[in-house]
Structure formats: C-alpha cells, structure tokens
Write a protein that holds these residues in place. Structure first.
Motif, PDB file in Angstrom:
ATOM      1  N   PRO A 124       0.682   7.026   6.743  1.00  0.00           N
ATOM      2  CA  PRO A 124      -0.754   7.209   6.502  1.00  0.00           C
ATOM      3  C   PRO A 124      -1.419   5.929   6.011  1.00  0.00           C
ATOM      4  N   MET A 125      -0.618   4.955   5.582  1.00  0.00           N
ATOM      5  CA  MET A 125      -1.202   3.725   5.071  1.00  0.00           C
ATOM      6  C   MET A 125      -1.090   2.585   6.084  1.00  0.00           C
ATOM      7  N   GLY A 126      -0.687   2.909   7.281  1.00  0.00           N
ATOM      8  CA  GLY A 126      -0.682   1.923   8.354  1.00  0.00           C
ATOM      9  C   GLY A 126       0.337   0.798   8.176  1.00  0.00           C
ATOM     10  N   ILE A 173       2.658   4.569  -0.596  1.00  0.00           N
ATOM     11  CA  ILE A 173       2.451   5.618  -1.601  1.00  0.00           C
ATOM     12  C   ILE A 173       3.684   6.506  -1.768  1.00  0.00           C
ATOM     13  N   ARG A 174       4.807   6.093  -1.203  1.00  0.00           N
ATOM     14  CA  ARG A 174       6.058   6.847  -1.327  1.00  0.00           C
ATOM     15  C   ARG A 174       5.886   8.301  -0.855  1.00  0.00           C
ATOM     16  N   CYS A 175       5.197   8.473   0.250  1.00  0.00           N
ATOM     17  CA  CYS A 175       5.016   9.832   0.765  1.00  0.00           C
ATOM     18  C   CYS A 175       6.215  10.254   1.605  1.00  0.00           C
ATOM     19  N   TYR A 176       6.996   9.291   2.054  1.00  0.00           N
ATOM     20  CA  TYR A 176       8.211   9.517   2.849  1.00  0.00           C
ATOM     21  C   TYR A 176       7.957  10.078   4.243  1.00  0.00           C
ATOM     22  N   ALA A 177       6.738   9.953   4.737  1.00  0.00           N
ATOM     23  CA  ALA A 177       6.492  10.380   6.117  1.00  0.00           C
ATOM     24  C   ALA A 177       7.376   9.567   7.064  1.00  0.00           C
ATOM     25  N   LYS A 222      11.209   6.765  -9.302  1.00  0.00           N
ATOM     26  CA  LYS A 222      10.352   7.534  -8.400  1.00  0.00           C
ATOM     27  C   LYS A 222       8.876   7.166  -8.501  1.00  0.00           C
ATOM     28  N   SER A 223       8.560   6.187  -9.318  1.00  0.00           N
ATOM     29  CA  SER A 223       7.153   5.810  -9.430  1.00  0.00           C
ATOM     30  C   SER A 223       6.803   4.845  -8.289  1.00  0.00           C
ATOM     31  N   ILE A 224       5.583   4.306  -8.317  1.00  0.00           N
ATOM     32  CA  ILE A 224       5.240   3.356  -7.268  1.00  0.00           C
ATOM     33  C   ILE A 224       5.451   1.914  -7.749  1.00  0.00           C
ATOM     34  N   ASP A 282      11.080  -0.486  -7.095  1.00  0.00           N
ATOM     35  CA  ASP A 282      11.646   0.791  -6.648  1.00  0.00           C
ATOM     36  C   ASP A 282      11.228   1.088  -5.211  1.00  0.00           C
ATOM     37  N   LYS A 311       0.818  -1.221   0.000  1.00  0.00           N
ATOM     38  CA  LYS A 311       0.000   0.000   0.000  1.00  0.00           C
ATOM     39  C   LYS A 311       0.854   1.274   0.000  1.00  0.00           C
TER      40      LYS A 311
END
Ligand code: SF4
Ligand code: SF4
Ligand code: SF4
Ligand code: SF4
Lengths: 353, 316
Positions: free
Chosen positions: B269-271, B207-211, B236-238, B242, B205
């Motif tokens: 955010p995606m747990g 999303i490569r948000c990097y939080a 850099k895609s999902i 990568d 899940k």
C-alpha cells in the motif's frame, strides 16, 4: 466570529504566521501519495490537488508506535523494575486540510479512548491539544461513501473549522471555541458577506446531492448478531483476503493496539503499536489457543465490529466513515461496500463481469 | 481479453461439471479499476464470475497452500513456476491440480498508470490487444500496454506457463534481448554506505502491514519469524532496524525460490519496490547455480541439494 475569506495564497501565509502558537500539519505530495507533514517555510502545500492522504491523519494523535513507559533492569539501580511514564509534551497542534471523514473518525475513536471509566492519557491529551481545520470535498471520489456513514463531504461533526474551496479563495468558518481561538490568531482575510456564504452553501449542497447512496446499512441494525455472524457468505468474502494490515492501518477509525516490552541491555521500553484484527496473532492466547484461528473469522470480525458490535454497543453510527481507503488500497480488492450489501441481504453489485 | 475470459469460463464450467476438479481458482473483475479479485468458484453456475485482463497481477498459487481438494487453477508463466515450487516443496500435490495455463503478455503497473494521468481518478479501464484506455471525469487516455508493464513483466523471460494440463490459446513469443538484472548491477556498483542508504530509503515508508509477505506464495510458514513471540526475534514497532530485519530475513527466505512474480511489489500500500530485495538473490541463484526457480518438477533447488561431486570446494 463570522465566516472569513482568504485568498489561497494568503491563507497559507497566515498559517505560516502561526509557527509560535501551533505545530501546523498540512497535506504534501510525496512521490505517488500525500501525507500530513509540518508546515515550514518551504513546504509545498497540496490543498488544491490532493484528494486525501494515503495514511489517515490518525497517527498525529495516535502514533503507530509509541513509547509509554521506560524502566531499568539494573539490580544496582534503586528504581530497578519500576515503570516510569515516558515524558511527553502535548503542545498545541492543528491539522489543516483534514477531510471531514477523517475528522469524523476522531469522534469514533474517542468512544474507545475517552470513556467514563477509562481515559487513555496520551490519546486524550494529544486529541485535546489538536485543532481540526477541515477542507470540504469539492470532488469526492467514486470510492467515497461518507454520506452513507452519517457524514458528508462538508460535514461539520468533529471539526473545529471548516474551509470551503471557492476556487480562488477559501471561505473559512469556525465551528467550535477551539476553532475560534485558532482563527483569532490568524492574520489577514476579510469578513465573508452574504453572497460568499450563499455560494458556499450552494457548493456544499451541490456536492452532497451528487454523492451516491449505494450502501444500505439500516437493515444491519435490525438483524440479530447471530444471523449475520453465521451467514454463509463469510467464506467467499474472505477467500482472497491476505490478512494483511492494509485496511486496518490505513483506516482512520481502527483503533486497536498491542503492548510490547522491548529490552536493550539493562533498559527496557513498554511500547504500544497499532495492531490489526486481521493478524492471526491478534487473538492468540497465552495457552496457544486462538479463538479466531481461521482467516474467515478474522475477516468477519473486521466487518462485524464496524457495522454490528459497534452499532449495538453505542447506537450511534458505525465504526467507519466511508473514507474509501480500504476500497482503494485493499491489494486484493475486498470491497467493504460489497460486504455491507451482503450483511444487509442485498446482492453485491459485482454479480458478474 | 474477452475471448480469453470466455474460454476460462468454459473450461472452468466443464471441469466443475465433469468432476475433474472440486473448485476453480481464478479472478473476478474488480470493483475499482486495475484491481481484480482472486475468486474461488465452487459450482458451474458461478463460473461466469471469472474474468481475465491485464490487471491479474497477484499470484494465485498463494491460494493453494493447505488445500486438500482437487483444484483447477489459472496459471501464467510466473504463477505456474510458483506452483511448481509449491509442488517440489510439498505444499500441494501435482495430482490435486488441474493447471489451466494462460500465455501472458504482462500485467499493467497500476501505479505507473495513475502517475501518467496525474493521479486523477480513473473510473474505468478497457483493453485491446496492445493498448488500453483509461477514463475518468473529463478525461480519456490511451496507452501502449508495453510501456506500462509491471517491473517484473518488463524483464520476464517465461511468459508461457512451464507446467499445465491444458493451455488457453497459442503460446506467446518470449521477450528477446532482455537485460534481466540491470537494476541489480546498478546497486552492486554502489559503495556499502550507499547501498545501506538505498535500502533504508526504500523502506522508510513501510508500515509493517505484511501485505508483501502475505501475497507471496513462498511465505507459508505456520508462524512467521516476525510473529513469533517466544523467542521474539524481531521487534514489532516501526523502528527502522526492526523493519529492515523483517525485510532482509524475508528476502533471504525466498532465495532460490522466488519467481519474480511481482506480487509483493504490486500489493504494497505504500508503493515500496519490494522486488529490490529478492532480485539480487535471484541473480545469484542464476549465476552461481544456473538456477531459475520453478522451471522443473524433477530437479531439487540449489539450497536443498548436496552433491558429493559439487565443484565448490567449501562444501566437501
Ligand atoms: S481485506 Fe484486503 S487490506 Fe484487509 S487484510 Fe484482507 S487483503 Fe489486506
Ligand atoms: S472506508 Fe474503510 S478505511 Fe475508511 S473508515 Fe471505512 S473501514 Fe475505515
Ligand atoms: S518474493 Fe515477491 S516476486 Fe518473489 S515469489 Fe514472492 S511475491 Fe513473487
Ligand atoms: S507491503 Fe509494503 S508497507 Fe506492508 S510490510 Fe510490505 S513493504 Fe511494508
């Protein structure tokens, strides 16, 4: 076509009957969250228990990563170095159960992707192939502020069909030709009568009246850009921010992307990926200069874009629908409603504990 | 919790007033339940914003990087270990800091609580010593805090700060009889294919948000390898490969440095159970080098040490 009434079970069965005509997306529960997925024979549809999906449905029209072109780097290939559009199909699809805020967001993004000068071919074709069947919100969350953003829990803007959850049944109303066509393909249901329609109106009025009107936005419109841009609060707003992609990636109305070339051996793809103004790379120039090198500048950009630049440019609403995702899921609790209050010269609600 | 909040405010006021520090870093109460916000206090009048309860699961050390002023900072056990790591990695000087240690009884796992109430919306949370009560439209439920601790807090062996200038309250008892790495052992038992499948599922899940990366105090590189474009190390895609590359390399960069503070896992955010990537490395550091990160200001970490009397032959 007049409003129709479906039993809840009958509605889902009718949707299943559309398999040949539409790719139907519905909300389903996956672990701790909900997502829009294809409806097939054993999908457990979550219309009843879901508030909203974690990721907005924007990706159904505008995927997070999308191959746009492909090319060959093989010198022997006569088409070497020629970009070719990746073949795509744009078959009819329907997002059933989309919340009014998320449908509103497509109207906002349309301003970016479908302009008199430029039409983004993939966004536009996918959007045009999509029918939006909204589900009004009987119980908005405390983080919802759609009414402050010009929408509402039963708002029709951007929807083709609106469903009212009447308890045992749905009252279903076509709002556009696209919506009529969709409902025309559905089997079952009965015509709604006056009592049904009045009950739906009472429901939507009741929910709407209960929405908090906590976010003042009009003052922002009347202020000078510079006055907000140079305000002293941005450092404080930005302090906790991680500059992650959570708020912008979850947001239904954020539209920015980045274009990347990826090469495997002698073949390459040109891909576009969602990007985020929160990322330092977003504005990094080829020279190495970065006009938004500091965190507070990036944080400021997100809010200024949504509530000032967008407003000044289009003079019609905001680049936010009040869906509340960023409020709920910002990992460090930067609350856009508080920032709006600051931008409007009102004290944020959390002055002290 | 109220007494601790009061004490934090008083200490911050005093430190700011007498000029011991220029700023104080702590938490303010969140606008949504179970989400407190890190805050920078610049003058004594603002100190009443400070707040403390069991929803302070971020790592405040993350906010020290690059600061040049004198800073008062609140530190739990794991936060204090991250601060020690920051100091020995030269990211901040010890003499810039006034560390206010806070003995910790663990942070609440907000996901577990949401699950426990069937994802109905929680609008308020209150806490007593060992229980907490959540309220929403038409419901109110009380839970034992011990049953709803974050995964890292459940296996924590350093609840008391290891480095501090002042301590708020008495030290708490450390948890006894903890089996700290049972999760790692379960994964070690898997076949290679199963491990591969386990980690792929873990991030399906993402999303490569990097939080996760950005919440971690260890990730302070001026440009992260995933953001580098000349050369470009990773797409850099999902694309799943990568995304996996990002996760594995990030984890290895934390080897011997991770304090298992749980911030990466908390913020996703995606747990996604982010700690699964670093736990094995933590255990290896402990088993191979008797090393737990951030316990000592004087000892060098195993991965930046060379010893001519090393008992491993390969290094000589
Ligand atoms: S505001 Fe919150 S969600 Fe957005 S980038 Fe900052 S930390 Fe991430
Ligand atoms: S509330 Fe946040 S996530 Fe939702 S539309 Fe507005 S900015 Fe985007
Ligand atoms: S990797 Fe995760 S658990 Fe380890 S120090 Fe970083 S944020 Fe904390
Ligand atoms: S925080 Fe979660 S979704 Fe974001 S990059 Fe990390 S693992 Fe992926």
């Amino acid at each position: 076509m007049g409003d129709k009434i479906f039993t809840k079970q009958g509605w889902v069965e009718s949707l299943r009957g559309l398999a040949g005509d539409y790719m139907v997306f519905v909300p389903v529960k996956e672990g701790d969250m909900y997502a829009f997925r294809h409806l097939d024979n054993d999908t457990k549809v979550a219309f009843d228990d879901y508030h909203n999906t974690r990721m907005s449905p924007k990706s159904i029209v505008y995927p997070q990563s999308e191959r746009m072109f492909e090319y060959s780097l093989d010198k022997q290939d006569p088409d070497c170095n020629i970009l070719k559009e990746v073949p795509k199909t744009f078959a009819p699809q329907a997002i059933v159960g989309i919340r009014p805020c998320d449908a509103h967001a497509f109207q906002i993004s349309k301003r970016n992707f479908d302009t008199p000068e430029y039409r983004d071919p993939w966004w536009v074709q996918r959007y045009e192939a999509t029918t939006l069947i909204g589900l009004g919100c009987n119980s908005p969350r405390s983080t919802c502020f759609c009414t402050a953003m010009g929408g509402g829990p039963f708002d029709e803007e951007g929807l083709d069909v609106l469903m009212f959850d009447m308890g045992e049944t749905y009252l279903v109303r076509a709002l556009t030709d696209k919506g009529e066509a969709f409902l025309g393909k559905l089997n079952g249901g009965r015509s709604a009568d006056k009592t049904d329609r009045e009950a739906a109106l009472r429901l939507s009025d009741h929910v709407r009246d209960g929405m908090p009107d906590v976010v003042p936005v009009d003052p922002i419109r009347n202020k000078e850009i510079k006055d907000i841009f140079d305000a002293s609060f941005w450092d404080d707003v930005a302090f906790a921010c991680l500059n992650c992609g959570t708020c912008t990636f979850l947001c239904p109305a954020c539209w920015c992307f980045d274009v990347q070339d990826e090469v495997y051996g002698r073949e390459g793809d040109r891909i576009r990926n969602w990007d985020s103004c929160m990322f330092p790379l977003f504005t990094l120039h080829g020279s190495g200069h970065n006009p938004r090198a500091k965190k507070f500048q990036r944080v400021r950009q997100r809010f200024m874009h949504k509530f000032k630049y967008y407003v000044d440019k289009f003079d019609d609403g905001f680049q936010c629908t009040g869906c509340g995702r960023c409020v709920q899921f910002c990992p460090v609790n930067i609350d856009i409603r508080d920032v709006l209050r600051l931008m409007s010269d009102e004290p944020p609600v959390r002055l002290s504990a | 919790m109220i007494e601790l909040t009061e004490k934090i405010r008083d200490i911050a006021k005093k430190l700011l007033k007498d000029g011991t520090v220029d700023v104080f870093i702590g938490y303010k109460k969140g606008s949504v339940p179970m989400m407190n916000e890190p805050v920078l206090i610049r003058n004594p009048d603002e100190a009443d914003l400070l707040y403390w309860d069991s929803n302070c699961g971020l790592n405040l050390c993350n906010y020290l990087t690059g600061r040049t002023d004198r800073i008062g900072i609140l530190a739990t056990g794991c936060n204090s270990r991250s601060i020690v790591t920051h100091i020995i990695e030269n990211q901040i000087r010890r003499d810039q800091l006034y560390i206010v240690g806070i003995p910790c009884t663990g942070m609440i796992d907000h996901r577990a609580v949401n699950r426990a109430v069937g994802h109905r919306e929680i609008t308020d949370i209150t806490e007593s010593d060992i229980t907490f009560t959540v309220t929403g439209k038409g419901f109110q439920e009380t839970f034992n805090k011990a049953d709803y601790l974050q995964g890292n807090c459940k296996v924590c062996r350093h609840r008391n700060p290891v480095e501090y200038d002042e301590m708020i309250g008495e030290p708490v008892e450390e948890q006894k009889g903890i089996e700290p790495y049972s999760d790692v052992k379960n994964i070690e038992k898997m076949s290679c294919d199963d491990k591969n499948a386990f980690f792929r599922r873990l991030i399906d899940k993402c999303i490569r948000c990097y939080a996760c990366r950005n919440a971690c105090p260890l990730c302070y590189c001026p440009t992260c390898f995933v953001d580098e474009s000349r050369p470009q190390w990773v797409g850099k895609s999902i694309d799943p490969t990568d995304t996996m590359t990002f996760h594995l390399l990030r984890a290895f960069h934390c080897a011997g440095r991770c304090t298992d503070c749980g911030a990466c896992e908390r913020v996703c955010p995606m747990g996604i159970s982010m700690r699964q990537f670093t736990r094995k490395l933590n255990r290896d550091a402990e088993e191979l080098f008797s090393w737990q990160a951030g316990l000592s200001l004087t000892e060098r970490p195993p991965l930046d040490t060379y010893r001519s009397d090393d008992y491993n032959d390969f290094i000589k």
